[in-house]
Design an enzyme around this catalytic site. Structure first.
Site, PDB file in Angstrom:
ATOM      1  N   CYS A   1     183.350  66.086  82.693  1.00  0.00           N
ATOM      2  CA  CYS A   1     182.339  66.653  83.641  1.00  0.00           C
ATOM      3  C   CYS A   1     183.044  66.197  85.005  1.00  0.00           C
ATOM      4  O   CYS A   1     182.443  66.510  86.098  1.00  0.00           O
ATOM      5  CB  CYS A   1     181.206  65.624  83.317  1.00  0.00           C
ATOM      6  SG  CYS A   1     180.074  66.163  82.350  1.00  0.00           S
TER       7      CYS A   1
ATOM      8  N   ASN B   1     172.744  69.931  82.467  1.00  0.00           N
ATOM      9  CA  ASN B   1     174.362  69.612  82.731  1.00  0.00           C
ATOM     10  C   ASN B   1     175.263  70.530  82.429  1.00  0.00           C
ATOM     11  O   ASN B   1     175.469  70.995  81.107  1.00  0.00           O
ATOM     12  CB  ASN B   1     174.591  68.303  81.911  1.00  0.00           C
ATOM     13  CG  ASN B   1     175.967  67.907  82.036  1.00  0.00           C
ATOM     14  OD1 ASN B   1     176.777  68.339  82.710  1.00  0.00           O
ATOM     15  ND2 ASN B   1     176.089  66.409  81.414  1.00  0.00           N
TER      16      ASN B   1
ATOM     17  N   HIS C   1     177.687  65.281  90.559  1.00  0.00           N
ATOM     18  CA  HIS C   1     177.425  65.834  89.192  1.00  0.00           C
ATOM     19  C   HIS C   1     175.984  65.763  88.588  1.00  0.00           C
ATOM     20  O   HIS C   1     175.656  64.589  88.711  1.00  0.00           O
ATOM     21  CB  HIS C   1     178.461  65.209  88.244  1.00  0.00           C
ATOM     22  CG  HIS C   1     178.277  65.807  86.689  1.00  0.00           C
ATOM     23  ND1 HIS C   1     178.219  66.918  86.503  1.00  0.00           N
ATOM     24  CD2 HIS C   1     178.116  65.114  85.676  1.00  0.00           C
ATOM     25  CE1 HIS C   1     178.132  67.354  85.103  1.00  0.00           C
ATOM     26  NE2 HIS C   1     178.093  65.887  84.627  1.00  0.00           N
TER      27      HIS C   1
HETATM   28  N1  COA Z   1     162.761  63.570  72.762  1.00  0.00           N
HETATM   29  C1  COA Z   1     162.383  62.392  72.354  1.00  0.00           C
HETATM   30  N2  COA Z   1     162.872  61.298  72.026  1.00  0.00           N
HETATM   31  C2  COA Z   1     164.290  61.349  72.172  1.00  0.00           C
HETATM   32  C3  COA Z   1     164.949  62.243  72.508  1.00  0.00           C
HETATM   33  C4  COA Z   1     164.260  63.433  72.890  1.00  0.00           C
HETATM   34  N3  COA Z   1     164.967  64.471  73.039  1.00  0.00           N
HETATM   35  N4  COA Z   1     166.325  61.832  72.346  1.00  0.00           N
HETATM   36  C5  COA Z   1     166.379  60.457  72.257  1.00  0.00           C
HETATM   37  N5  COA Z   1     164.894  60.237  72.003  1.00  0.00           N
HETATM   38  C6  COA Z   1     164.581  58.805  71.506  1.00  0.00           C
HETATM   39  C7  COA Z   1     165.849  58.218  71.019  1.00  0.00           C
HETATM   40  O1  COA Z   1     165.715  58.190  69.564  1.00  0.00           O
HETATM   41  C8  COA Z   1     165.252  56.487  71.270  1.00  0.00           C
HETATM   42  O2  COA Z   1     164.083  56.328  69.993  1.00  0.00           O
HETATM   43  P1  COA Z   1     164.096  54.877  69.464  1.00  0.00           P
HETATM   44  O3  COA Z   1     164.147  53.814  70.733  1.00  0.00           O
HETATM   45  O4  COA Z   1     163.129  55.015  68.444  1.00  0.00           O
HETATM   46  O5  COA Z   1     165.459  54.866  69.049  1.00  0.00           O
HETATM   47  C9  COA Z   1     164.421  56.704  72.570  1.00  0.00           C
HETATM   48  O6  COA Z   1     163.978  57.808  72.932  1.00  0.00           O
HETATM   49  C10 COA Z   1     165.316  56.108  73.739  1.00  0.00           C
HETATM   50  O7  COA Z   1     166.534  56.592  73.554  1.00  0.00           O
HETATM   51  P2  COA Z   1     167.727  56.484  74.549  1.00  0.00           P
HETATM   52  O8  COA Z   1     168.965  56.858  74.050  1.00  0.00           O
HETATM   53  O9  COA Z   1     167.786  54.890  74.886  1.00  0.00           O
HETATM   54  O10 COA Z   1     167.201  57.304  75.741  1.00  0.00           O
HETATM   55  P3  COA Z   1     167.651  57.103  77.294  1.00  0.00           P
HETATM   56  O11 COA Z   1     166.642  56.705  78.107  1.00  0.00           O
HETATM   57  O12 COA Z   1     169.263  56.285  77.122  1.00  0.00           O
HETATM   58  O13 COA Z   1     168.021  58.574  77.363  1.00  0.00           O
HETATM   59  C11 COA Z   1     169.976  60.101  77.505  1.00  0.00           C
HETATM   60  C12 COA Z   1     168.959  59.447  76.654  1.00  0.00           C
HETATM   61  C13 COA Z   1     170.926  61.116  76.602  1.00  0.00           C
HETATM   62  C14 COA Z   1     169.152  61.078  78.092  1.00  0.00           C
HETATM   63  C15 COA Z   1     170.651  59.086  78.432  1.00  0.00           C
HETATM   64  O14 COA Z   1     171.134  58.280  77.559  1.00  0.00           O
HETATM   65  C16 COA Z   1     171.496  59.793  79.034  1.00  0.00           C
HETATM   66  O15 COA Z   1     171.337  60.655  79.938  1.00  0.00           O
HETATM   67  N6  COA Z   1     172.950  59.239  79.067  1.00  0.00           N
HETATM   68  C17 COA Z   1     174.147  59.850  79.956  1.00  0.00           C
HETATM   69  C18 COA Z   1     174.208  61.301  79.124  1.00  0.00           C
HETATM   70  C19 COA Z   1     175.286  61.879  79.987  1.00  0.00           C
HETATM   71  O16 COA Z   1     175.272  61.935  81.277  1.00  0.00           O
HETATM   72  N7  COA Z   1     176.322  62.785  79.353  1.00  0.00           N
HETATM   73  C20 COA Z   1     177.482  63.449  80.010  1.00  0.00           C
HETATM   74  C21 COA Z   1     178.343  62.742  80.694  1.00  0.00           C
HETATM   75  S1  COA Z   1     178.451  63.148  82.325  1.00  0.00           S
END
Ligand code: COA
Length: 335
Positions: A118, A289, A259
């Site tokens: 990214c 993204n 980004h």
């Molecule tokens: N819909 C509903 N629930 C979801 C879900 C979805 N699409 N994806 C995950 N969940 C659930 C998880 O299973 C978790 O449930 P649990 O607590 O029962 O285990 C809960 O939601 C919270 O998950 P978590 O991973 O803590 O959520 P988050 O707030 O961290 O959001 C991302 C997840 C992926 C959106 C976030 O972590 C993120 O943006 N990370 C960085 C990603 C990124 O930028 N990647 C590229 C590099 S630039």
């Protein structure tokens, strides 16, 4: 670190290209256990664009490149170098830069692909700038283009909601010194991030086999929560650093183009600089993204919306797999 530079480099043209097909949050609700409200609240994404299967990264890359050249009023034959940051090249080899060179008729250019995930666009921009400042090239196309749908597991709700396809391109040109152009850049990597975000198979460690395909190892593996924590720290930190070390504050920044990975990561960097919403480019709602395509395409949207004018102070920043991260400060040079 002080460096000897002979010339000044600036962005003089911007382009983008996205597929027509939309994948909305409502579509994803039918594919995995998720809902629109969760996706919007946790990521800021409402829809993304997807290519038809079989479309390579070069397709939209070439269209974005043509638009950037048109914006700058430069012909393809005048381009000296093409750098293509991408994690989803048309093929493992040859470089997608060669495919785009041929497609657009950049008959005098050489080129290569660059892997910075990214942060690929930020890294490629710094390379383009260095080539121009040193006098090795007058015109460099930097084309961030991704078919993220080709490495996305549409059965994994943690990651399939995030990514989209598309391309953005800029032309980096030698400009008159008084127009200032690219002022400063910070680029970093830390391999501590490898385990949190990678693609397990398809490289030399684990070449493709019937087993890797059966086990779905050719798609993005991500531990989102950990990536999120590093991304907030990395993006906010590097953005503040580049502004402060150039004797500026948020008040001096005309447009912040981060980004587009997650709206909450962007807001953390925005708050660190104390920027109002009017100075922050957001395109994640419509494109998701798009990895190395997100910053250059957001620059094009900013131009189209009349939010970027010659002389504006622009800050770019990115964070991605590796980990990789970085920022760039420039005086906008496109007309
Ligand atoms: N819909 C509903 N629930 C979801 C879900 C979805 N699409 N994806 C995950 N969940 C659930 C998880 O299973 C978790 O449930 P649990 O607590 O029962 O285990 C809960 O939601 C919270 O998950 P978590 O991973 O803590 O959520 P988050 O707030 O961290 O959001 C991302 C997840 C992926 C959106 C976030 O972590 C993120 O943006 N990370 C960085 C990603 C990124 O930028 N990647 C590229 C590099 S630039």
């Amino acid at each position: 670190m002080a460096s000897r530079m002979l010339h000044t480099a600036g962005i003089t043209g911007v382009g983008m290209s996205f597929p027509e097909r939309r994948l909305t949050n409502a579509d994803l609700e039918k594919m995995v256990d998720t809902d629109d409200a969760w996706i919007v609240e946790r990521t800021g994404i409402r829809e993304r664009r997807l290519v038809e299967p079989g479309t390579g990264a070069s397709h939209h890359g070439a269209l974005a490149a043509r638009q950037a050249l048109e914006h700058a009023g430069v012909t393809a034959a005048e381009v000296d170098l093409i750098i293509v940051p991408t994690v989803t090249p048309d093929m493992v080899f040859p470089a997608t830069a060669c495919i785009i060179q041929h497609e657009i008729g950049a008959v005098n250019a050489w080129g290569f692909d660059l892997e910075g995930a990214c942060s690929g666009f930020i890294f490629a921009l710094q390379n383009a700038r260095a080539q121009v400042e040193a006098g090795h090239a007058k015109r460099v196309l930097v084309i961030g283009t991704e078919i993220m749908s080709s490495i996305t597991d549409y059965g994994d709700r943690n990651s399939c909601i995030l990514f989209g396809d598309g391309a953005g391109a800029v032309l980096v040109e030698r400009i008159e010194p008084e127009r200032v152009g690219i002022i400063d850049a910070i680029n970093r990597v830390d391999g501590v991030g490898i385990r949190f975000l990678h693609q397990k198979a398809g490289g030399s460690v684990m070449p493709a086999s019937a087993e890797t395909v059966a086990n779905n190892l050719h798609t993005v593996y991500q531990e989102g929560r950990d990536v999120y924590k590093f991304a907030v720290k990395g993006m906010a930190g590097v953005t503040a650093e580049i502004v402060e070390r150039n004797g500026m504050t948020g008040a001096d920044v005309d447009l912040f183009v981060p980004h587009q990975a997650n709206i909450r990561i962007i807001e953390a960097a925005q708050q660190r600089l104390g920027l109002p919403d009017s100075k922050v480019m957001i395109t994640i709602d419509r494109f998701g993204n798009t990895t190395s395509a997100s910053i250059p395409s957001a620059l094009r949207v900013a131009c189209d919306e009349g939010r970027l004018r010659e002389g504006h102070n622009v800050v770019l920043c990115a964070f991605g797999a590796g980990f990789t991260w970085g920022a760039c400060l420039m005086r906008w040079a496109a007309r």
